[in-house]
Design a protein around this motif. Structure first.
Motif, PDB file in Angstrom:
ATOM      1  N   GLU A 141       0.841  -1.212   0.000  1.00  0.00           N
ATOM      2  CA  GLU A 141       0.000   0.000   0.000  1.00  0.00           C
ATOM      3  C   GLU A 141       0.871   1.256   0.000  1.00  0.00           C
ATOM      4  O   GLU A 141       0.430   2.323  -0.416  1.00  0.00           O
ATOM      5  CB  GLU A 141      -0.917   0.033   1.233  1.00  0.00           C
ATOM      6  CG  GLU A 141      -2.002  -1.029   1.270  1.00  0.00           C
ATOM      7  CD  GLU A 141      -1.530  -2.356   1.871  1.00  0.00           C
ATOM      8  OE1 GLU A 141      -0.306  -2.591   1.926  1.00  0.00           O
ATOM      9  OE2 GLU A 141      -2.405  -3.146   2.268  1.00  0.00           O
ATOM     10  N   ILE A 142       2.111   1.114   0.506  1.00  0.00           N
ATOM     11  CA  ILE A 142       3.011   2.272   0.562  1.00  0.00           C
ATOM     12  C   ILE A 142       3.863   2.340  -0.704  1.00  0.00           C
ATOM     13  O   ILE A 142       3.984   3.406  -1.326  1.00  0.00           O
ATOM     14  CB  ILE A 142       3.882   2.208   1.839  1.00  0.00           C
ATOM     15  CG1 ILE A 142       2.965   2.286   3.072  1.00  0.00           C
ATOM     16  CG2 ILE A 142       4.926   3.333   1.845  1.00  0.00           C
ATOM     17  CD1 ILE A 142       3.666   2.169   4.395  1.00  0.00           C
ATOM     18  N   THR A 143       4.413   1.202  -1.116  1.00  0.00           N
ATOM     19  CA  THR A 143       5.268   1.230  -2.322  1.00  0.00           C
ATOM     20  C   THR A 143       4.444   1.538  -3.577  1.00  0.00           C
ATOM     21  O   THR A 143       4.957   2.101  -4.530  1.00  0.00           O
ATOM     22  CB  THR A 143       6.043  -0.093  -2.491  1.00  0.00           C
ATOM     23  OG1 THR A 143       5.117  -1.169  -2.492  1.00  0.00           O
ATOM     24  CG2 THR A 143       7.064  -0.276  -1.393  1.00  0.00           C
ATOM     25  N   ASN A 144       3.159   1.208  -3.556  1.00  0.00           N
ATOM     26  CA  ASN A 144       2.286   1.602  -4.680  1.00  0.00           C
ATOM     27  C   ASN A 144       2.290   3.115  -4.884  1.00  0.00           C
ATOM     28  O   ASN A 144       2.075   3.605  -5.972  1.00  0.00           O
ATOM     29  CB  ASN A 144       0.831   1.193  -4.409  1.00  0.00           C
ATOM     30  CG  ASN A 144       0.624  -0.285  -4.654  1.00  0.00           C
ATOM     31  OD1 ASN A 144       1.482  -0.932  -5.256  1.00  0.00           O
ATOM     32  ND2 ASN A 144      -0.484  -0.820  -4.178  1.00  0.00           N
ATOM     33  N   PHE A 192       5.764  11.622  10.497  1.00  0.00           N
ATOM     34  CA  PHE A 192       6.805  11.721   9.468  1.00  0.00           C
ATOM     35  C   PHE A 192       6.179  12.105   8.130  1.00  0.00           C
ATOM     36  O   PHE A 192       5.096  11.634   7.792  1.00  0.00           O
ATOM     37  CB  PHE A 192       7.516  10.372   9.278  1.00  0.00           C
ATOM     38  CG  PHE A 192       8.145   9.823  10.527  1.00  0.00           C
ATOM     39  CD1 PHE A 192       9.467  10.134  10.850  1.00  0.00           C
ATOM     40  CD2 PHE A 192       7.433   8.975  11.378  1.00  0.00           C
ATOM     41  CE1 PHE A 192      10.060   9.609  12.004  1.00  0.00           C
ATOM     42  CE2 PHE A 192       8.015   8.446  12.525  1.00  0.00           C
ATOM     43  CZ  PHE A 192       9.331   8.775  12.846  1.00  0.00           C
ATOM     44  N   ILE A 193       6.905  12.947   7.380  1.00  0.00           N
ATOM     45  CA  ILE A 193       6.571  13.144   5.967  1.00  0.00           C
ATOM     46  C   ILE A 193       7.551  12.284   5.183  1.00  0.00           C
ATOM     47  O   ILE A 193       8.769  12.397   5.366  1.00  0.00           O
ATOM     48  CB  ILE A 193       6.739  14.622   5.549  1.00  0.00           C
ATOM     49  CG1 ILE A 193       5.747  15.505   6.315  1.00  0.00           C
ATOM     50  CG2 ILE A 193       6.534  14.781   4.041  1.00  0.00           C
ATOM     51  CD1 ILE A 193       5.900  16.997   6.012  1.00  0.00           C
ATOM     52  N   VAL A 194       7.022  11.396   4.348  1.00  0.00           N
ATOM     53  CA  VAL A 194       7.894  10.550   3.530  1.00  0.00           C
ATOM     54  C   VAL A 194       7.620  10.894   2.062  1.00  0.00           C
ATOM     55  O   VAL A 194       6.494  10.772   1.580  1.00  0.00           O
ATOM     56  CB  VAL A 194       7.644   9.046   3.788  1.00  0.00           C
ATOM     57  CG1 VAL A 194       8.708   8.216   3.066  1.00  0.00           C
ATOM     58  CG2 VAL A 194       7.649   8.741   5.281  1.00  0.00           C
ATOM     59  N   GLU A 195       8.699  11.323   1.400  1.00  0.00           N
ATOM     60  CA  GLU A 195       8.568  11.854   0.052  1.00  0.00           C
ATOM     61  C   GLU A 195       9.422  11.013  -0.906  1.00  0.00           C
ATOM     62  O   GLU A 195      10.537  10.624  -0.558  1.00  0.00           O
ATOM     63  CB  GLU A 195       9.105  13.292   0.094  1.00  0.00           C
ATOM     64  CG  GLU A 195       8.864  14.084  -1.122  1.00  0.00           C
ATOM     65  CD  GLU A 195       9.525  15.469  -1.016  1.00  0.00           C
ATOM     66  OE1 GLU A 195      10.016  15.837   0.085  1.00  0.00           O
ATOM     67  OE2 GLU A 195       9.565  16.145  -2.044  1.00  0.00           O
ATOM     68  N   SER A 196       8.873  10.739  -2.072  1.00  0.00           N
ATOM     69  CA  SER A 196       9.672  10.100  -3.137  1.00  0.00           C
ATOM     70  C   SER A 196       9.426  10.884  -4.414  1.00  0.00           C
ATOM     71  O   SER A 196       8.589  11.782  -4.424  1.00  0.00           O
ATOM     72  CB  SER A 196       9.230   8.634  -3.319  1.00  0.00           C
ATOM     73  OG  SER A 196       8.076   8.602  -4.135  1.00  0.00           O
ATOM     74  N   PRO A 197      10.135  10.559  -5.489  1.00  0.00           N
ATOM     75  CA  PRO A 197       9.852  11.284  -6.741  1.00  0.00           C
ATOM     76  C   PRO A 197       8.398  11.089  -7.195  1.00  0.00           C
ATOM     77  O   PRO A 197       7.870  11.902  -7.940  1.00  0.00           O
ATOM     78  CB  PRO A 197      10.822  10.638  -7.743  1.00  0.00           C
ATOM     79  CG  PRO A 197      11.910  10.060  -6.904  1.00  0.00           C
ATOM     80  CD  PRO A 197      11.280   9.646  -5.619  1.00  0.00           C
ATOM     81  N   ASP A 198       7.737  10.034  -6.733  1.00  0.00           N
ATOM     82  CA  ASP A 198       6.373   9.742  -7.202  1.00  0.00           C
ATOM     83  C   ASP A 198       5.273  10.377  -6.361  1.00  0.00           C
ATOM     84  O   ASP A 198       4.214  10.737  -6.879  1.00  0.00           O
ATOM     85  CB  ASP A 198       6.127   8.218  -7.199  1.00  0.00           C
ATOM     86  CG  ASP A 198       7.105   7.508  -8.122  1.00  0.00           C
ATOM     87  OD1 ASP A 198       7.553   8.152  -9.091  1.00  0.00           O
ATOM     88  OD2 ASP A 198       7.428   6.339  -7.854  1.00  0.00           O
ATOM     89  N   ASP A 199       5.477  10.454  -5.056  1.00  0.00           N
ATOM     90  CA  ASP A 199       4.370  10.880  -4.188  1.00  0.00           C
ATOM     91  C   ASP A 199       4.907  11.248  -2.799  1.00  0.00           C
ATOM     92  O   ASP A 199       6.095  11.030  -2.504  1.00  0.00           O
ATOM     93  CB  ASP A 199       3.355   9.723  -4.056  1.00  0.00           C
ATOM     94  CG  ASP A 199       1.952  10.197  -3.707  1.00  0.00           C
ATOM     95  OD1 ASP A 199       1.773  11.402  -3.442  1.00  0.00           O
ATOM     96  OD2 ASP A 199       1.036   9.357  -3.687  1.00  0.00           O
ATOM     97  N   THR A 200       4.033  11.781  -1.965  1.00  0.00           N
ATOM     98  CA  THR A 200       4.393  12.090  -0.571  1.00  0.00           C
ATOM     99  C   THR A 200       3.269  11.574   0.321  1.00  0.00           C
ATOM    100  O   THR A 200       2.089  11.707  -0.026  1.00  0.00           O
ATOM    101  CB  THR A 200       4.543  13.619  -0.379  1.00  0.00           C
ATOM    102  OG1 THR A 200       5.493  14.098  -1.331  1.00  0.00           O
ATOM    103  CG2 THR A 200       5.034  13.967   1.018  1.00  0.00           C
ATOM    104  N   ILE A 201       3.653  10.977   1.447  1.00  0.00           N
ATOM    105  CA  ILE A 201       2.640  10.456   2.373  1.00  0.00           C
ATOM    106  C   ILE A 201       2.977  10.897   3.807  1.00  0.00           C
ATOM    107  O   ILE A 201       4.102  11.335   4.080  1.00  0.00           O
ATOM    108  CB  ILE A 201       2.558   8.902   2.348  1.00  0.00           C
ATOM    109  CG1 ILE A 201       3.947   8.294   2.663  1.00  0.00           C
ATOM    110  CG2 ILE A 201       2.025   8.406   1.014  1.00  0.00           C
ATOM    111  CD1 ILE A 201       3.911   6.798   2.890  1.00  0.00           C
ATOM    112  N   ILE A 202       1.991  10.755   4.673  1.00  0.00           N
ATOM    113  CA  ILE A 202       2.208  10.994   6.108  1.00  0.00           C
ATOM    114  C   ILE A 202       2.207   9.656   6.830  1.00  0.00           C
ATOM    115  O   ILE A 202       1.331   8.810   6.591  1.00  0.00           O
ATOM    116  CB  ILE A 202       1.083  11.883   6.693  1.00  0.00           C
ATOM    117  CG1 ILE A 202       1.176  13.320   6.177  1.00  0.00           C
ATOM    118  CG2 ILE A 202       1.066  11.852   8.213  1.00  0.00           C
ATOM    119  CD1 ILE A 202       2.347  14.118   6.705  1.00  0.00           C
TER     120      ILE A 202
END
Ligand code: SR1
Ligand code: MG
Length: 418
Positions: free
Chosen positions: A22-25, A48-58
């Motif tokens: 659900e997160i790597t998606n 935490f804010i986790v950001e990748s080139p594709d998306d950002t999640i909390i």
């Protein structure tokens, strides 16, 4: 993820969350491209804010202790379960009002959810003097929809009672409110703090036996009355806003309680924003921003009342005030609805007065006042807030409409109470 609870950290998030679909998606599976920041500034949790080139999640994780105080005050991790359950119900009762949830892990007390952007915490905006369009409509409707649709005005009695059973497990969290909000402000409790210059005002408040008894009566309502599922901690730090859109976060204090509680706490936080403004604004901007805040309070109640009446007319399917007893007999139920709204406002204003006291006298003050460093400026503003809080606790039933509340705030805003 490991089975046993372990605190997350900036360093361990990629390895611990990197195999969860659900997160790597959302972020992609290349965890070395993830950027992690810890941004929790609340009293209890890791965020935490986790950001990748594709998306950002909390990523929000409950800690097994009160963050504000430390591990000397343990706090059960199960609150994350209730927060998740509350978010699901709030989304159902007021779609779009809360962040979307992507993943939940009960063992790890972990909720992964939508990163709201460009939203910021509303309290910061109120301190900075920024207006938020549509705020009153969002909040009035949220309070009305969650109050109505979480009650036996709408729900099947069997479902509502089962839900009361579920949420009654969240015992340690309401206990915080029961002591920090309803009890500690009214005696010299160990964790209390207040601006020193207020000592005289505080002493007088704590010797008012009638007021203390009124507060205890409202504590009994809060603890014993299961009218609806509450957010439980609806202050301006639990709202995230852009210039024209707001979302409600952080319902870990969810419990069943009186319908007036959430809107009352919310009103208190707007009133504290109002009274604190002279510490943040120049003379030139002060009056117009303060009147925007008061107008927001008035409009929240107007939206609340209008939405509640609409739901009363269209969704009254529970065992309370059934159509079989009113409309089917040719009897209007409009007066009954009006009288319920009066009862909700009356409760709300008393809860409001109590919250106004708590945020300046007990633990966990709010930044509206705390950010005013000069105590010679802060103390008289806090004293106005305390004085109005006392008036609300003692005389809420005499306030018949919400514009009278706004006029009352204007009166207290002119007064000297130190
Ligand atoms: C110890 S917890 C203090 C406060 O933080 C939360 O936001 C609630 O308002 C609680 O009362
Ligand atoms: Mg919170």
């Amino acid at each position: 993820m490991t089975k046993r609870y372990e605190e997350l950290s900036v360093e361990t998030i990629p390895s611990r969350l990197g195999a969860i679909e659900e997160i790597t998606n959302r972020l992609g599976a290349v965890t070395k491209k993830w950027r992690v920041k810890e941004v929790g500034d609340g009293n209890l949790n890791l965020v935490f804010i986790v950001e990748s080139p594709d998306d950002t999640i909390i990523v929000k994780q409950a800690l097994p202790y009160v963050r504000l105080v430390g591990d000397s005050w343990p706090l059960p991790l199960y609150r994350a379960y209730y927060e998740h359950e509350a978010l699901l119900r709030q989304e159902q009762r007021d779609p779009g009002s809360v962040p979307e949830i992507f993943y939940f892990d009960r063992e790890q007390a972990l909720i992964v959810m939508e990163f709201l952007q460009p939203h910021v915490i509303l309290r910061g905006k109120l301190i900075a003097g920024q207006k938020v369009a549509n705020l009153s409509e969002t909040m009035g409707k949220f309070c009305a929809r969650t109050a109505f649709r979480g009650s036996e005005l709408s729900m099947e009695s069997i479902d509502k009672k089962a839900d009361v059973g579920i949420f009654s497990g969240n015992v340690k969290i309401p206990a915080i409110t029961e002591s920090l909000v309803f009890t500690d402000p009214y005696f010299y409790a160990e964790m209390n703090q207040n601006t020193l210059k207020l000592d005289g005002v505080v002493g007088k408040l704590r010797s008012d036996v009638v007021l203390k008894a009124r507060v205890q009566m409202f504590l009994m309502k809060f603890a014993s009355n299961t009218e609806t599922m509450l957010h439980g901690d609806l202050h301006s730090g639990s709202i995230m806003s852009t210039d024209d859109e707001s979302r409600i976060i952080d319902p870990e204090f969810a419990q069943y309680g009186p319908m007036g509680f959430d809107i009352g706490m919310l009103t208190a936080n707007f009133l504290m924003a109002y009274f604190s403004q002279p510490g943040h604004r120049s003379e030139a901007e002060l009056a117009s921003y303060q009147s925007w805040i008061l107008n927001t309070i008035v409009e929240i109640f107007e939206h609340f009342n209008a939405e509640f009446k609409h739901l009363w007319a269209t969704e009254r399917t529970g065992m309370l005030y059934p159509k079989s007893l009113f409309e089917d007999q040719g009897h209007s139920s409009e007066d009954a609805c009006r009288s319920m709204l009066e009862h909700i406002m009356n409760d709300a204003l008393s809860f409001c007065g109590i919250e106004m006291h708590r945020r300046v006298l007990s633990l966990a003050h709010n930044a509206d006042f705390e950010a005013i460093e000069d105590t010679a400026v802060r103390a008289p503003l806090e004293a106005r807030n305390i004085a109005m809080g006392a008036e609300l606790i003692l005389n809420s039933e005499h306030i018949k409409d919400i514009t009278s509340l706004a006029s009352m705030a204007e009166r207290f805003n002119e007064g000297e109470y130190l």
